[in-house]
Design a protein around this motif. Structure first.
Motif, short mmCIF file in Angstrom:
data_model
loop_
_atom_site.label_atom_id
_atom_site.label_comp_id
_atom_site.label_asym_id
_atom_site.label_seq_id
_atom_site.Cartn_x
_atom_site.Cartn_y
_atom_site.Cartn_z
N VAL A 134 0.86 -1.19 0.00
CA VAL A 134 0.00 0.00 0.00
C VAL A 134 0.90 1.23 0.00
N LEU A 135 0.78 2.06 -1.03
CA LEU A 135 1.58 3.28 -1.16
C LEU A 135 3.08 2.99 -1.02
N GLY A 136 3.50 1.88 -1.60
CA GLY A 136 4.92 1.54 -1.60
C GLY A 136 5.41 0.87 -0.34
N MET A 137 4.53 0.66 0.64
CA MET A 137 4.95 0.01 1.90
C MET A 137 4.30 -1.36 2.03
N PHE A 138 5.09 -2.33 2.47
CA PHE A 138 4.61 -3.69 2.59
C PHE A 138 4.05 -3.95 3.99
N THR A 139 2.90 -4.64 4.01
CA THR A 139 2.26 -5.01 5.28
C THR A 139 1.92 -6.49 5.24
N SER A 140 2.06 -7.17 6.37
CA SER A 140 1.80 -8.61 6.42
C SER A 140 0.33 -8.91 6.11
N MET A 141 0.10 -10.01 5.44
CA MET A 141 -1.25 -10.39 5.01
C MET A 141 -2.25 -10.54 6.14
N PRO A 142 -1.85 -10.97 7.36
CA PRO A 142 -2.85 -11.06 8.43
C PRO A 142 -3.57 -9.75 8.70
N TYR A 143 -2.92 -8.61 8.46
CA TYR A 143 -3.59 -7.33 8.69
C TYR A 143 -4.73 -7.11 7.70
N LEU A 144 -4.73 -7.85 6.61
CA LEU A 144 -5.84 -7.77 5.65
C LEU A 144 -6.85 -8.90 5.90
N VAL A 145 -6.34 -10.07 6.29
CA VAL A 145 -7.20 -11.24 6.50
C VAL A 145 -8.09 -11.06 7.73
N LEU A 146 -7.55 -10.49 8.79
CA LEU A 146 -8.31 -10.39 10.05
C LEU A 146 -9.56 -9.51 9.95
N PRO A 147 -9.49 -8.31 9.31
CA PRO A 147 -10.74 -7.56 9.13
C PRO A 147 -11.77 -8.34 8.30
N ALA A 148 -11.30 -9.07 7.29
CA ALA A 148 -12.23 -9.87 6.49
C ALA A 148 -12.85 -10.99 7.33
N LEU A 149 -12.03 -11.59 8.21
CA LEU A 149 -12.55 -12.65 9.08
C LEU A 149 -13.58 -12.09 10.08
N ALA A 150 -13.29 -10.91 10.62
CA ALA A 150 -14.24 -10.30 11.56
C ALA A 150 -15.57 -10.00 10.87
N LEU A 151 -15.49 -9.47 9.65
CA LEU A 151 -16.72 -9.17 8.91
C LEU A 151 -17.48 -10.45 8.56
N ALA A 152 -16.73 -11.51 8.19
CA ALA A 152 -17.37 -12.78 7.83
C ALA A 152 -18.09 -13.38 9.04
N TRP A 153 -17.44 -13.35 10.23
CA TRP A 153 -18.09 -13.88 11.44
C TRP A 153 -19.30 -13.04 11.83
N PHE A 154 -19.19 -11.73 11.65
CA PHE A 154 -20.32 -10.85 11.98
C PHE A 154 -21.54 -11.20 11.11
N LEU A 155 -21.31 -11.34 9.81
CA LEU A 155 -22.43 -11.65 8.90
C LEU A 155 -22.97 -13.06 9.15
N ALA A 156 -22.07 -14.02 9.39
CA ALA A 156 -22.50 -15.40 9.63
C ALA A 156 -23.34 -15.50 10.90
N LEU A 157 -22.90 -14.83 11.95
CA LEU A 157 -23.66 -14.86 13.21
C LEU A 157 -24.98 -14.12 13.10
N ARG A 158 -24.98 -13.03 12.33
CA ARG A 158 -26.23 -12.29 12.12
C ARG A 158 -27.26 -13.19 11.43
N LEU A 159 -26.79 -13.93 10.44
CA LEU A 159 -27.68 -14.86 9.73
C LEU A 159 -28.12 -16.00 10.65
N TYR A 160 -27.15 -16.52 11.44
CA TYR A 160 -27.43 -17.64 12.36
C TYR A 160 -28.48 -17.26 13.40
#
Length: 293
Positions: A134-160
């Protein structure tokens, strides 16, 4: 300056996602039992430890996904057992405070077992961790995966909670335990299921966060405090509050770390908690309740 702000925000978003996932898992149990499980931080670290064991395959590989399922299911089974131990002394009431001792005891036992297993050091994620730019700086993939995981659990639990029979029954428990019992719901069985579901959330969170969290004996209490802050700021039992306030608290904590040092991360979180309790005790997304005399 702008580049640094974006970089800090990306890191804060990932850190906040961990807090949000802990808060979500706390809320799942709280809704069904009105209990705060202080062992949640230890469960996150155990999920991370499983992540470290599976790290040789690399982050995001098929082996990693297999480990993700194992971590989630293992923590679900462990927390179901903890649920039985915690709920059994309460019989038909949560007015007793024995759950406080039980959950703290489980947290201490997990820390002691980690100390015996790892010693005073942290377990390391040894596999390859991909990164993104991002803007020439490298960041570890977990910093991108974790927000996606939080959103996925939020939607899954909302449906559940809205569509499944068990989810609707758990929602009924959050409204009125006595009325739910009187209606014939198997309250204890549902509450143990809530413990297991919470373990599934926090186990996968710890596993996915393994490369960027401290997997050490004393780390659990730090993470559960941060998750508790997010849960209170968002409103206890409110999933939307947890998923929104987690990243906000994470970004503020990361800015504090950047400006003043890592020792101020927890201090800033507690300042946020104090301000919210003073200004809005029910949390930003919590419902106001009438005081009963």
């Amino acid at each position: 300056m702008f580049d640094e702000l974006v970089f800090i925000s990306m890191r804060g978003l990932g850190l906040g996602a961990i807090f949000a996932l802990i808060a979500i898992s706390l809320n799942v149990i709280y809704q069904a039992t009105h209990i705060l499980n202080f062992a949640q931080g230890g469960m996150l670290v155990l999920g991370g430890l499983i992540g470290a064991w599976f790290s040789a395959g690399g982050y995001g590989t098929p082996v990693w996904f297999l480990g993700l399922a194992i971590a989630g299911l293992s923590m679900a089974a462990l927390m179901a057992v903890q649920g039985v131990v915690t709920l059994w002394p309460l019989r038909h009431s949560t007015e007793q405070q024995s759950w406080l001792i039980t959950t703290l005891s489980v947290s201490i036992i997990i820390s002691a077992l980690l100390l015996l297993t790892l010693g005073p050091w942290s377990a390391e994620f040894v596999g390859r961790v991909p990164s993104f730019q991002v803007l020439g700086m490298f960041t570890s993939m977990p910093y991108l995966v974790l927000p996606a995981l939080a959103l996925a659990w939020f939607l899954a639990l909302r449906l559940y909670f809205r569509k499944s029979l068990q989810g609707l029954a758990l929602s009924a428990l959050s409204q009125d335990l006595d009325a739910a019992a009187a209606a014939g719901l198997r309250v204890r069985r549902l509450q143990i299921a809530a413990f297991a579901l919470s373990g599934l959330v926090v186990g996968t969170a710890g596993y996915a966060a393994a490369p960027i969290i401290s997997i050490s004996p004393e780390a659990g209490i730090r993470y559960v405090i941060s998750g508790f802050v997010v849960a209170v700021v968002g409103g206890m039992g409110n999933m939307t509050g947890a998923v929104v306030c987690g990243p906000v608290v994470g970004i503020i904590a990361m800015i504090a770390t950047y400006q003043f040092g890592g020792q101020y991360e927890g201090f800033v979180s507690l300042i946020i908690l104090t301000l919210i309790l003073l200004l809005r005790p029910s949390g930003l997304f919590g419902a106001h309740t009438a005081r009963r005399f």
